[in-house]
Scaffold this active site. Structure first.
Site, PDB file in Angstrom:
ATOM      1  CE1 TYR A 101      -2.957   7.754  -2.699  1.00 49.21           C
ATOM      2  CE2 TYR A 101      -2.258   9.461  -4.230  1.00 49.21           C
ATOM      3  CZ  TYR A 101      -2.369   8.132  -3.893  1.00 49.21           C
ATOM      4  OH  TYR A 101      -1.874   7.167  -4.753  1.00 49.21           O
ATOM      5  CB  THR A 151       4.368   0.339  -2.729  1.00 51.02           C
ATOM      6  OG1 THR A 151       3.168  -0.403  -2.986  1.00 51.02           O
ATOM      7  CG2 THR A 151       4.852   0.015  -1.330  1.00 51.02           C
ATOM      8  CG  ASP A 152       0.300   3.047  -6.536  1.00 52.87           C
ATOM      9  OD1 ASP A 152       0.574   3.849  -5.613  1.00 52.87           O
ATOM     10  OD2 ASP A 152      -0.825   2.992  -7.073  1.00 52.87           O
ATOM     11  N   GLY A 206     -13.268   2.871  -0.824  1.00 53.58           N
ATOM     12  CA  GLY A 206     -11.868   2.489  -1.010  1.00 53.58           C
ATOM     13  C   GLY A 206     -11.703   1.304  -1.935  1.00 53.58           C
ATOM     14  CG  LEU A 207     -14.316  -1.450  -2.302  1.00 51.10           C
ATOM     15  CD1 LEU A 207     -15.593  -2.253  -2.385  1.00 51.10           C
ATOM     16  CD2 LEU A 207     -13.198  -2.296  -1.720  1.00 51.10           C
ATOM     17  CB  SER A 228     -12.719   7.122  -9.033  1.00 49.86           C
ATOM     18  OG  SER A 228     -11.579   6.681  -8.337  1.00 49.86           O
ATOM     19  CD  GLU A 285      -3.126  -0.248   0.086  1.00 52.47           C
ATOM     20  OE1 GLU A 285      -3.109   0.060  -1.132  1.00 52.47           O
ATOM     21  OE2 GLU A 285      -3.823  -1.166   0.536  1.00 52.47           O
ATOM     22  CG  ASP A 340      -6.621   2.344  -7.327  1.00 55.65           C
ATOM     23  OD1 ASP A 340      -5.938   1.510  -6.703  1.00 55.65           O
ATOM     24  OD2 ASP A 340      -7.008   3.414  -6.832  1.00 55.65           O
TER      25      ASP A 340
END
Ligand code: GLA
Length: 390
Positions: A226, A42-43, A128-129, A132, A40, A176
């Site tokens: 964020y 990390t991307d 949080g899934l 968007s 998490e 995502d």
């Protein structure tokens, strides 16, 4: 309390809506939301992630128009919106996720005409899934097909991510959108966000199920936090890069470099960067756990990730911490952590199947008492990425 499972989404309802509004037959596309097993924040640091697309998706029904107008209908918001192709702009609304990708196509010189579109789905919004990303990727896949643009999957991913940056104002990483497009049933995707090399990891969980507990705290990713985390990581990289060649991201940085160059300057930036380095290592050994079928070890790492996100990266919240602490004491739960950007949304839990109902009932009652909020629970499965519904 009811645990939501996997009832299929009713496509005929969506088609009917389209016909009611636009008096013609649409084509239909779907793109799923995602979970993330581990890895998490990390991307955007060129690290590794291990997401899976899930059996909850955004669905769009779409058809061409003769003119240059875009006519949108959102079933969830019960709203319509019309705009000319030449006048699209962000408006802090659900339309941003649709218009943002249309804007990307125009920016890249693709020729598209007007279109009618109805948006719906069974993915929970704001939990949080990645609802968007699901919308962006479903709309882009639909426009790609409708106007014969010939976009590759990775082009769709990149443009959807850019749309999120420019129209939603969140400088998100690639996870995502990548999961939504590249997901594969029964697998997670181990993605190297630096090279974009990926491979599918079978999700053999020894009979454990992936249970999401929705804190019902509405996470607001767009809240500056964020983007602040991203800046803090970039700051850490810059301080190291001032002393070493070839430092482009936290991927190139070691803990001793952080101790030497970052810690003396700013303890908070140090904590953030250190978490990211540790999380990358954790992910790599979690992949080994999965390969060896050691699901208990994987679960322990999920708890450690939560600790890091809560105390070092500081993107958790009291309610998410409560949920993880609660299940930690339950012997049928092997691992749990907050998932996604943070500040609300869901925890992901590895739970023995026959314990789920009992666990959810107990957690809901105590969560309500502790927070005043009504917990929601969903069992999710890994699903295929974006597709046309024939
Ligand atoms: C959000 C972003 C992703 C990723 C996660 C945290 O979901 O969209 O790119 O950064 O947060 O891992």
């Amino acid at each position: 309390m009811k645990v939501t499972g996997s009832q299929p989404y009713d496509i005929s309802f969506l088609k009917q809506k389209f016909i009611e509004h636009f008096h013609s037959a649409p084509v239909v596309f779907r793109s799923p939301g995602r979970i993330n097993i581990i890895g998490e924040h990390t991307d955007y640091n060129e690290g590794f992630v291990l997401p899976a697309a899930i059996d909850k998706a955004a669905y769009v029904a779409i058809g061409k128009r003769e003119d240059e107008e875009i006519h949108l209908v959102s079933v969830a918001f019960n709203e319509t919106y019309t705009v000319n192709l030449s006048a699209i702009r962000p408006r802090k609304s659900w339309t941003d996720y649709v218009l943002g990708v249309a804007d990307q196509l125009l920016q890249h010189g693709y020729r598209i005409g007007g279109f009618n579109l109805v948006l719906d789905g069974d993915i929970i919004i704001g939990a949080g899934l990645s609802s968007s990303a699901a919308v962006e990727c479903s709309v882009l896949s639909a426009l790609n097909s409708l106007f014969g643009l010939g976009l590759s999957k990775i082009e769709i991913v990149n443009m959807a991510q850019k749309a999120e940056h420019l129209f939603a104002g969140v400088k998100c990483g690639i996870m995502d959108q990548f999961a939504s497009v590249f997901g594969q049933a029964e697998h997670a995707v181990r993605l190297d966000c630096r090279t974009l090399e990926y491979h599918y990891v079978p999700l053999h969980l020894n009979g454990m199920k992936m249970l999401l507990l929705n804190s019902k705290v509405s996470h607001s990713l767009a809240s500056s936090e964020y983007n602040t985390r991203r800046q803090q990581c970039e700051q850490g990289v810059a301080w190291v890069a001032a002393h070493h060649d070839g430092i482009h991201s936290l991927r190139d940085v070691s803990i001793s470099m952080l101790q030497q160059y970052v810690l003396p300057k700013d303890e908070i930036v140090y904590k953030r960067c250190k978490y990211v380095l540790e999380e990358n290592q954790r992910l790599l050994s979690a992949c080994d756990d999965l390969e060896r079928n050691d699901i208990r070890a994987l679960g322990q790492k999920m708890f450690l990730t939560h600790e890091g996100l809560s105390t070092e990266y500081e993107v958790s919240c009291a309610e998410l911490d409560w949920l993880v602490e609660f299940v930690r004491k339950e012997e049928d739960v092997w691992g749990a952590r907050m998932m996604g950007g943070g500040f609300g949304g869901c925890t992901i839990n590895l739970v023995e199947e026959n314990a789920i109902d009992r666990l959810v009932e107990k957690a809901s009652a105590q969560y309500l008492r502790a927070t005043g909020l009504t917990l929601e629970a969903y069992v999710v499965q890994a699903a295929d990425g974006s597709s046309e519904i024939i």
